[in-house]
Design an enzyme around this catalytic site. Structure first.
Site, PDB file in Angstrom:
ATOM      1  N   LYS A 116       0.813  -1.225   0.000  1.00 43.07           N
ATOM      2  CA  LYS A 116       0.000   0.000   0.000  1.00 43.07           C
ATOM      3  C   LYS A 116       0.846   1.275   0.000  1.00 43.07           C
ATOM      4  CE  LYS A 116      -3.115  -2.894  -0.055  1.00 43.07           C
ATOM      5  NZ  LYS A 116      -3.460  -3.324  -1.407  1.00 43.07           N
ATOM      6  N   GLU A 200      -2.280   9.175   7.829  1.00 42.96           N
ATOM      7  CA  GLU A 200      -2.966   9.992   6.830  1.00 42.96           C
ATOM      8  C   GLU A 200      -3.970  10.910   7.522  1.00 42.96           C
ATOM      9  OE1 GLU A 200      -4.974   7.371   4.093  1.00 42.96           O
ATOM     10  OE2 GLU A 200      -3.163   7.035   2.909  1.00 42.96           O
ATOM     11  N   LEU A 203     -10.405  11.185   6.489  1.00 41.52           N
ATOM     12  CA  LEU A 203     -11.584  11.736   5.812  1.00 41.52           C
ATOM     13  C   LEU A 203     -12.805  11.182   6.534  1.00 41.52           C
ATOM     14  CD1 LEU A 203     -10.382  11.116   2.131  1.00 41.52           C
ATOM     15  CD2 LEU A 203     -10.089  13.180   3.498  1.00 41.52           C
ATOM     16  N   HIS A 208     -16.796   5.818  -1.444  1.00 43.53           N
ATOM     17  CA  HIS A 208     -15.822   4.943  -2.105  1.00 43.53           C
ATOM     18  C   HIS A 208     -16.199   4.887  -3.581  1.00 43.53           C
ATOM     19  CE1 HIS A 208     -13.890   0.658  -2.411  1.00 43.53           C
ATOM     20  NE2 HIS A 208     -13.963   1.237  -3.582  1.00 43.53           N
ATOM     21  N   GLU A 275      -9.085   2.504  -6.561  1.00 42.93           N
ATOM     22  CA  GLU A 275     -10.062   2.890  -5.538  1.00 42.93           C
ATOM     23  C   GLU A 275      -9.714   4.273  -5.012  1.00 42.93           C
ATOM     24  OE1 GLU A 275     -10.738  -1.532  -3.511  1.00 42.93           O
ATOM     25  OE2 GLU A 275     -10.243   0.212  -2.276  1.00 42.93           O
ATOM     26  N   ASN A 289      -6.442  -2.339  -7.379  1.00 45.31           N
ATOM     27  CA  ASN A 289      -6.622  -3.785  -7.443  1.00 45.31           C
ATOM     28  C   ASN A 289      -6.213  -4.265  -8.829  1.00 45.31           C
ATOM     29  OD1 ASN A 289      -7.787  -3.799  -4.826  1.00 45.31           O
ATOM     30  ND2 ASN A 289      -9.677  -3.041  -5.740  1.00 45.31           N
ATOM     31  N   ARG A 291      -6.735  -6.923 -10.581  1.00 41.58           N
ATOM     32  CA  ARG A 291      -7.512  -8.087 -11.005  1.00 41.58           C
ATOM     33  C   ARG A 291      -8.892  -7.628 -11.459  1.00 41.58           C
ATOM     34  NH1 ARG A 291     -10.913  -7.482  -6.718  1.00 41.58           N
ATOM     35  NH2 ARG A 291      -9.905  -7.096  -4.736  1.00 41.58           N
ATOM     36  N   ARG A 337     -25.328  -7.816  -4.176  1.00 42.36           N
ATOM     37  CA  ARG A 337     -24.665  -9.082  -3.852  1.00 42.36           C
ATOM     38  C   ARG A 337     -25.591  -9.871  -2.939  1.00 42.36           C
ATOM     39  NH1 ARG A 337     -18.212  -8.284  -2.940  1.00 42.36           N
ATOM     40  NH2 ARG A 337     -17.890  -6.622  -4.457  1.00 42.36           N
TER      41      ARG A 337
HETATM   42  C1  MV4 Z   1      -9.406   5.849   4.884  1.00 44.87           C
HETATM   43  C2  MV4 Z   1     -10.617   6.348   5.422  1.00 44.87           C
HETATM   44  C3  MV4 Z   1     -10.664   7.683   5.764  1.00 44.87           C
HETATM   45  N1  MV4 Z   1      -9.559   8.458   5.631  1.00 44.87           N
HETATM   46  N2  MV4 Z   1      -8.350   6.662   4.754  1.00 44.87           N
HETATM   47  C4  MV4 Z   1     -10.654   1.234   4.799  1.00 44.87           C
HETATM   48  C5  MV4 Z   1      -9.952   0.073   4.187  1.00 44.87           C
HETATM   49  C6  MV4 Z   1      -8.877   0.625   3.354  1.00 44.87           C
HETATM   50  N3  MV4 Z   1      -8.904   0.052   2.045  1.00 44.87           N
HETATM   51  C7  MV4 Z   1      -9.052   2.095   3.321  1.00 44.87           C
HETATM   52  N4  MV4 Z   1     -10.069   2.404   4.281  1.00 44.87           N
HETATM   53  C8  MV4 Z   1     -10.311   3.702   4.652  1.00 44.87           C
HETATM   54  N5  MV4 Z   1      -9.274   4.566   4.504  1.00 44.87           N
HETATM   55  C9  MV4 Z   1      -8.433   7.941   5.115  1.00 44.87           C
HETATM   56  N6  MV4 Z   1      -7.354   8.729   5.007  1.00 44.87           N
HETATM   57  C10 MV4 Z   1     -11.710   5.471   5.546  1.00 44.87           C
HETATM   58  C11 MV4 Z   1     -11.564   4.133   5.173  1.00 44.87           C
HETATM   59  C12 MV4 Z   1     -12.733   3.310   5.337  1.00 44.87           C
HETATM   60  C13 MV4 Z   1     -13.412   2.789   4.220  1.00 44.87           C
HETATM   61  C14 MV4 Z   1     -12.969   2.986   2.905  1.00 44.87           C
HETATM   62  C15 MV4 Z   1     -13.655   2.457   1.829  1.00 44.87           C
HETATM   63  C16 MV4 Z   1     -14.829   1.741   2.036  1.00 44.87           C
HETATM   64  C17 MV4 Z   1     -15.277   1.521   3.311  1.00 44.87           C
HETATM   65  C18 MV4 Z   1     -14.589   2.043   4.418  1.00 44.87           C
HETATM   66  C19 MV4 Z   1     -15.080   1.813   5.707  1.00 44.87           C
HETATM   67  C20 MV4 Z   1     -14.399   2.331   6.780  1.00 44.87           C
HETATM   68  C21 MV4 Z   1     -13.221   3.062   6.594  1.00 44.87           C
END
Ligand code: MV4
Length: 447
Positions: A116, A200, A203, A208, A275, A289, A291, A337
């Site tokens: 990452k 970080e 947010l 997403h 993403e 990702n 894939r 889903r």
């Molecule tokens: C974040 C965030 C808020 N701020 N990064 C969750 C898993 C990972 N792939 C990244 N994630 C997050 N990163 C910052 N700087 C909030 C999440 C997050 C989230 C992101 C996408 C979809 C669902 C989520 C659920 C909780 C937190």
């Protein structure tokens, strides 16, 4: 072009790949565990090989068994599907060493995006917007405090080898940072055997939004619009839609162009998804990702492009069959889903399907290997069907989806169908005003 493809996966995605192969005149080899001997992907394939006992570790993750199956059957290529070995760079290498084509990007690209911190640094260097934060891992509390002061609170501490939200901790002020750091480090150590973390800006209410991308071996790189995947619970997506109901056209065009330029600069081959978190009109790269994704079907419905066919073409050394100018986003698509889970407790509900009646009619697509009398094994994830609905616009799409959900019958096991019916009745869903926390907050408000 390939004559025969081995599908190193199971369930609806194995079926999806089989269908693309037969549409292209390519024969298929299914592999399966002993628990999946009666599965639809095995029944439909031209040949099948049992590769081990029910446990994924000994079957769908068993590289030597899968390679032997490919050699015995004379397959030219292996499609890894989603999950399992699909993002395993070592597997991609070993497949190539056996003279078989891995249908996916190069192992180098899989490695870059698999880490990452490296992924973020790489795309930031290619002009993609990323969340402000530490430059790589932080060594201790003093450095963490300095970084947090610089970027401003709230901050999020993430595990370097993380994913799926494990080892993530929020600190709203300096006096919360020390404890958050320790918790994140110990969770990271317990889950990944590596306590390295980075910081970080947090947010608070993002969406997403992910961009579907494709590259080939001839320097072509295209974007195929976005999917809004904000409706999730514990990092499991439940419903995805495209286009995003909140994204202005100029933002869509700008991020698509930037992402495709990044794919071109990387020399990336095959399907990929970037993403992003999207908040207050701004995009922030999270991960890529390398894939096909479960929700690729949303993009197929709004573009009319068969993404699995393109993956196969590109892996066989052909050019993408379309250019950026050929990509037209048409109407709206939503994917539900359907999991074999209790829709209130989310407890898995394996067992025998008594009856299965799939909806149909205009705009309705079902990707599922379910049939009446099928026994859902308890060894794998609980996705049993995807319902994908297309309409001329979001309003028509929602009306068709509501109708399709009314028709859908799965008897004998619990499913998430009741939850999908409920989501479609929520005012915030109808208006599209939801963020990544919306579903969990809705469920938490239940008596
Ligand atoms: C974040 C965030 C808020 N701020 N990064 C969750 C898993 C990972 N792939 C990244 N994630 C997050 N990163 C910052 N700087 C909030 C999440 C997050 C989230 C992101 C996408 C979809 C669902 C989520 C659920 C909780 C937190």
């Amino acid at each position: 072009m390939f004559q025969k493809i081995l599908i190193a996966n199971r369930g609806e995605i194995a079926l999806r790949i089989h269908r693309a192969c037969h549409d292209m005149g390519i024969s298929t080899v299914a592999v399966h565990s002993t628990a999946d001997a009666d599965a639809m992907h095995v029944r439909l394939a031209d040949e099948s090989v049992c590769i081990g006992p029910p446990s994924s570790r000994d079957s769908y993750l068993n590289m030597p068994a899968i390679l032997s199956a490919a050699e015995i059957t004379g397959a030219d290529a292996i499609h890894p599907g989603v999950g399992f070995l699909s993002e395993n760079a070592r597997f991609a290498e070993v497949v190539a060493e056996h003279g078989i084509t891995f249908i996916g990007p190069s192992p180098e690209h899989m490695r870059i995006m698999g880490d990452k911190v490296t992924a973020k640094q790489t795309v930031a260097g290619l002009n993609l917007p990323v969340v402000r934060g530490s430059d790589g891992a932080v060594s201790g509390e003093d450095e963490a405090l300095a970084v947090a002061k610089e970027i401003g609170y709230p901050v999020l501490i993430k595990a370097s080898s993380g994913g799926g939200g494990k080892g993530m901790k929020v600190a709203h002020s300096a006096d919360q940072l020390g404890e958050a750091l320790q918790l994140a480090q110990s969770e990271a150590r317990a889950n990944f055997g590596d306590d390295s973390v980075y910081i970080e800006r947090y947010l608070e209410k993002p969406r997403h939004i992910e961009i579907q991308l494709f590259g080939d071996n001839f320097g072509n790189a295209v974007h195929l619009g976005e999917r809004d995947c904000s409706i999730q619970r514990r990092h499991q997506k439940l419903l995805e839609e495209g286009p995003s109901p909140v994204l202005p056209q100029d933002h869509r065009a700008a991020i698509g162009k930037l992402a495709a330029e990044t794919v071109r600069a990387l020399g990336y081959r095959g399907a990929g998804t970037m993403e992003f978190l999207y908040e207050n009109g701004e995009f922030f790269f999270m991960e890529m990702n390398t894939r096909l994704q479960v929700e690729h079907s949303v993009t197929e419905e709004i573009t009319g492009i068969d993404l699995v066919r393109e993956q196969i073409r590109v892996a066989a050394g052909e050019k993408l069959s379309f250019t950026q100018d050929d990509v037209r986003i048409s109407g709206h698509a939503i994917e539900c889903r359907i999991n074999a889970e209790n829709s209130v407790t989310f407890m898995p509900s394996p067992g025998i399907v008594k009856s299965f009646h799939a909806p149909g009619g205009p705009g309705v697509r079902i990707d599922s290997g379910l049939y009446g009398g099928y026994r859902i094994p308890s060894n794998y994830d609980s996705l049993i069907a995807k319902l994908i609905v297309h309409g001329a616009d979001r309003t028509e799409c929602i009306a068709r989806l509501r109708r399709a959900l009314e028709e859908f019958v799965v008897d004998g096991v619990d499913t998430t169908l009741p939850l999908h019916r409920r989501i479609l009745d929520e005012p915030a869903f109808i208006t599209g005003e939801y963020d990544i926390h919306w579903l969990e907050q809705l469920l938490a408000s239940d008596p």
